[in-house]
Design a protein around this motif. Structure first.
Motif, PDB file in Angstrom:
ATOM      1  N   LYS A   1      36.867 -15.239  43.935  1.00  0.00           N
ATOM      2  CA  LYS A   1      36.764 -15.283  42.476  1.00  0.00           C
ATOM      3  C   LYS A   1      37.948 -16.051  41.908  1.00  0.00           C
TER       4      LYS A   1
ATOM      5  N   LYS B   1      40.177 -15.595  35.508  1.00  0.00           N
ATOM      6  CA  LYS B   1      39.304 -15.562  34.331  1.00  0.00           C
ATOM      7  C   LYS B   1      39.698 -16.619  33.320  1.00  0.00           C
TER       8      LYS B   1
ATOM      9  N   SER C   1      34.733 -15.429  31.528  1.00  0.00           N
ATOM     10  CA  SER C   1      34.067 -16.122  32.637  1.00  0.00           C
ATOM     11  C   SER C   1      35.015 -16.456  33.781  1.00  0.00           C
ATOM     12  N   ARG C   2      34.415 -16.646  34.952  1.00  0.00           N
ATOM     13  CA  ARG C   2      35.131 -17.166  36.112  1.00  0.00           C
ATOM     14  C   ARG C   2      34.115 -17.590  37.166  1.00  0.00           C
TER      15      ARG C   2
ATOM     16  N   GLU D   1      28.885 -16.442  27.216  1.00  0.00           N
ATOM     17  CA  GLU D   1      29.912 -15.661  26.526  1.00  0.00           C
ATOM     18  C   GLU D   1      29.507 -15.227  25.129  1.00  0.00           C
TER      19      GLU D   1
ATOM     20  N   THR E   1      37.973  -5.568  28.865  1.00  0.00           N
ATOM     21  CA  THR E   1      37.723  -6.841  29.544  1.00  0.00           C
ATOM     22  C   THR E   1      39.017  -7.596  29.832  1.00  0.00           C
ATOM     23  N   HIS E   2      39.942  -7.602  28.888  1.00  0.00           N
ATOM     24  CA  HIS E   2      41.166  -8.383  29.046  1.00  0.00           C
ATOM     25  C   HIS E   2      42.384  -7.523  29.388  1.00  0.00           C
TER      26      HIS E   2
END
Length: 178
Positions: free
Chosen positions: A53, A56, A60-61, A122, A137-138
């Motif tokens: 992965k 981010k 997204s990533r 997004e 999320t962040h």
């Protein structure tokens, strides 16, 4: 290559899991350097995957995932993850045309319950169910790699242990050997 677009949340009411069957997951991190891709090995039920992965960018990533032999995954978890392992049970919950993946963590993170939802882009509108709590999320404290490295969430009070559904209690503690 796939693009992963997801949002993550704390779960405020675990009763949504009552009567649902979950799937055990063990995942460990082989490598992760700042600004680079993470390399994760995961056993999900009786299948195993190696996943790369990217960092981010917003929600997204990039994500690359490959099936690998179960025996290889077990060996990687035990010998090459340096203890950076997370155990959880995953439940799928449908709500308003989206599937929320609800993870009930075990071992040192028992009591932590998170939900994530993957989106096609997004800007996808998202109707949140009433059992969803704060968006994380962040918040890197709740990232699986961070959880795998830490004995408990940094800077957080002890997590309350919610009353888990019988199916989550029956899942018990997972092990990496058979």
């Amino acid at each position: 290559m796939a693009r992963e677009i997801e949002r993550r949340f704390l779960v405020r009411d675990v009763r949504i899991l009552d009567g649902r069957q979950g799937e055990p997951i063990i995942q460990g991190y082989l490598a992760k350097e700042p600004g680079s891709m993470s390399t994760r090995v995961r056993i999900r039920g009786e299948r195993a995957f190696l996943t790369l992965k990217s960092p981010k960018q917003g929600f997204s990533r990039d994500e690359f995932e490959y099936a690998i032999p179960l025996a290889d995954a077990r060996q990687m978890l035990v010998q090459h993850c340096a203890g950076r392992v997370v155990r959880k049970t995953r439940y799928l919950v449908d709500h308003a045309r989206h599937v929320f993946e609800v993870d009930v963590f075990q071992d040192r993170h028992a009591g932590l319950v998170l939900a994530e939802v993957e989106l096609p882009h997004e800007q996808t509108p998202l109707c949140l169910p009433p059992w969803i709590g704060e968006e994380i999320t962040h918040d890197s404290r709740y990232g699986n790699f961070t959880l795998a490295e830490q004995s408990a969430l940094l800077g957080s009070p002890p997590l309350p242990t919610p009353a888990l559904p019988a199916s989550a209690r029956a899942a018990g503690v997972l092990t990496t050997s058979h």
